[in-house]
Enzyme design. Structure first.
Site, PDB file in Angstrom:
ATOM      1  N   ASP A 144       5.091   5.765   4.785  1.00  0.00           N
ATOM      2  CA  ASP A 144       5.075   4.461   4.097  1.00  0.00           C
ATOM      3  C   ASP A 144       5.153   4.512   2.568  1.00  0.00           C
ATOM      4  O   ASP A 144       4.401   3.803   1.876  1.00  0.00           O
ATOM      5  CB  ASP A 144       3.817   3.672   4.510  1.00  0.00           C
ATOM      6  CG  ASP A 144       3.750   3.406   6.013  1.00  0.00           C
ATOM      7  OD1 ASP A 144       4.617   3.913   6.742  1.00  0.00           O
ATOM      8  OD2 ASP A 144       2.829   2.708   6.437  1.00  0.00           O
ATOM      9  N   ASP A 180       6.279   0.717   7.061  1.00  0.00           N
ATOM     10  CA  ASP A 180       5.570  -0.458   7.527  1.00  0.00           C
ATOM     11  C   ASP A 180       6.641  -1.551   7.563  1.00  0.00           C
ATOM     12  O   ASP A 180       7.326  -1.779   6.558  1.00  0.00           O
ATOM     13  CB  ASP A 180       4.476  -0.764   6.481  1.00  0.00           C
ATOM     14  CG  ASP A 180       3.205  -1.315   7.071  1.00  0.00           C
ATOM     15  OD1 ASP A 180       2.868  -0.978   8.236  1.00  0.00           O
ATOM     16  OD2 ASP A 180       2.514  -2.079   6.362  1.00  0.00           O
ATOM     17  N   HIS A 211       6.922  -5.226   8.932  1.00  0.00           N
ATOM     18  CA  HIS A 211       6.277  -6.356   9.590  1.00  0.00           C
ATOM     19  C   HIS A 211       7.175  -7.582   9.682  1.00  0.00           C
ATOM     20  O   HIS A 211       7.965  -7.858   8.772  1.00  0.00           O
ATOM     21  CB  HIS A 211       5.029  -6.773   8.801  1.00  0.00           C
ATOM     22  CG  HIS A 211       3.980  -5.710   8.702  1.00  0.00           C
ATOM     23  ND1 HIS A 211       3.422  -5.110   9.813  1.00  0.00           N
ATOM     24  CD2 HIS A 211       3.358  -5.148   7.629  1.00  0.00           C
ATOM     25  CE1 HIS A 211       2.511  -4.230   9.406  1.00  0.00           C
ATOM     26  NE2 HIS A 211       2.465  -4.216   8.101  1.00  0.00           N
ATOM     27  N   HIS A 228       2.922  -8.179   3.022  1.00  0.00           N
ATOM     28  CA  HIS A 228       3.546  -6.974   2.458  1.00  0.00           C
ATOM     29  C   HIS A 228       4.530  -6.404   3.474  1.00  0.00           C
ATOM     30  O   HIS A 228       4.407  -6.636   4.667  1.00  0.00           O
ATOM     31  CB  HIS A 228       2.472  -5.912   2.130  1.00  0.00           C
ATOM     32  CG  HIS A 228       1.762  -5.432   3.356  1.00  0.00           C
ATOM     33  ND1 HIS A 228       0.701  -6.105   3.890  1.00  0.00           N
ATOM     34  CD2 HIS A 228       1.987  -4.372   4.167  1.00  0.00           C
ATOM     35  CE1 HIS A 228       0.283  -5.482   4.986  1.00  0.00           C
ATOM     36  NE2 HIS A 228       1.057  -4.426   5.185  1.00  0.00           N
ATOM     37  N   LYS A 262       7.291   0.789  12.035  1.00  0.00           N
ATOM     38  CA  LYS A 262       6.039   0.510  12.746  1.00  0.00           C
ATOM     39  C   LYS A 262       5.408  -0.768  12.224  1.00  0.00           C
ATOM     40  O   LYS A 262       5.791  -1.267  11.170  1.00  0.00           O
ATOM     41  CB  LYS A 262       5.085   1.688  12.584  1.00  0.00           C
ATOM     42  CG  LYS A 262       4.745   1.877  11.128  1.00  0.00           C
ATOM     43  CD  LYS A 262       3.787   3.005  10.944  1.00  0.00           C
ATOM     44  CE  LYS A 262       3.271   3.037   9.544  1.00  0.00           C
ATOM     45  NZ  LYS A 262       2.687   1.744   9.095  1.00  0.00           N
ATOM     46  N   CYS A 285      -2.685   4.300   7.138  1.00  0.00           N
ATOM     47  CA  CYS A 285      -1.594   4.833   7.951  1.00  0.00           C
ATOM     48  C   CYS A 285      -1.534   6.360   7.958  1.00  0.00           C
ATOM     49  O   CYS A 285      -1.150   6.947   8.964  1.00  0.00           O
ATOM     50  CB  CYS A 285      -0.278   4.207   7.516  1.00  0.00           C
ATOM     51  SG  CYS A 285      -0.251   2.440   7.930  1.00  0.00           S
TER      52      CYS A 285
END
Ligand code: VGL
Ligand code: ZN
Length: 197
Positions: free
Chosen positions: A11, A53, A55, A72, A97, A141
């Site tokens: 990340d 990351d 989302h 974020h 993820k 993470c």
């Protein structure tokens, strides 16, 4: 270093670096050691993997939908892009993820490649036995990914100069390091790791 050693970069995205939506203190300082590790691992025929990351805009991960975090790393936004100074070697495998609407998705082992493969499947296919792990954030993470790697039977080396933490509560990163170590991870600087393995 044998090809059975892979590097997992966790990340290293704009939103976790200074100026980002969920900036980690000194987050961008993980980049030089990770660039060095990526070059060394790739040169020796090892696999480099980078998690991100990733989302959806509406997810229970975000405070406005009941979670803990400001918005974020929304899929496709500039904040979700890898930091421009991060140099990913050709052939780097990207693991996305946190893509669901219900889960935090802290661990890279919960993520998938763009063809839907799990991280564990990719590592097995390539005969990876040992993972060097660095990136952001130490207490979320990186921690979750390192602990899952150990559960899946990989040897884990956490690169101590190539991680930074959120530390919502002071000491979270230090506790995360101790937890990873207690679970069987080794802690080394990038230079030590590149000499040792
Ligand atoms: C992370 C907080 C929220 C991480 C991701 O990458 O460590 N931390 N989402
Ligand atoms: Zn997140």
């Amino acid at each position: 270093m044998a090809a059975e050693t892979a590097l997992l970069i966790v990340d290293v995205q704009n939103d976790f670096c200074p100026g980002g939506a969920l900036a980690v203190n000194e987050g961008d300082q993980v980049i030089p050691p990770l660039n060095e590790a990526a070059t060394a691992v790739a040169q020796r025929g090892g696999l480099v993997l980078a998690s991100r990351d990733w989302h959806p805009r509406q997810t229970k991960h975000f405070a406005e939908f009941g979670g803990k975090w400001p918005v974020h790393c929304v899929q496709g936004t500039e904040g979700a892009a890898f930091h421009p100074n991060l140099r990913l070697p050709e052939g780097t495998i990207i693991i996305s993820k946190g893509t669901g609407t219900e889960d935090d998705g802290y661990s890279a082992f919960e993520g998938h490649t763009d063809t839907g493969e799990t991280l564990d499947a990719v590592l097995r296919e390539h005969g990876v036995k040992r993972l060097l792990v660095g990136g952001l954030a130490t207490d979320y993470c990186v921690r979750a990914s390192a602990l899952d790697a150990l559960k899946h039977g990989y040897e884990v080396i956490v690169l101590t100069d190539a991680i930074r933490g959120v530390d919502l509560q002071s000491g979270d990163s230090e506790r995360a390091l101790q937890e990873m170590q207690a679970a069987g991870a080794r802690l080394m600087t990038t230079a030590e790791a590149l000499q040792t393995v």
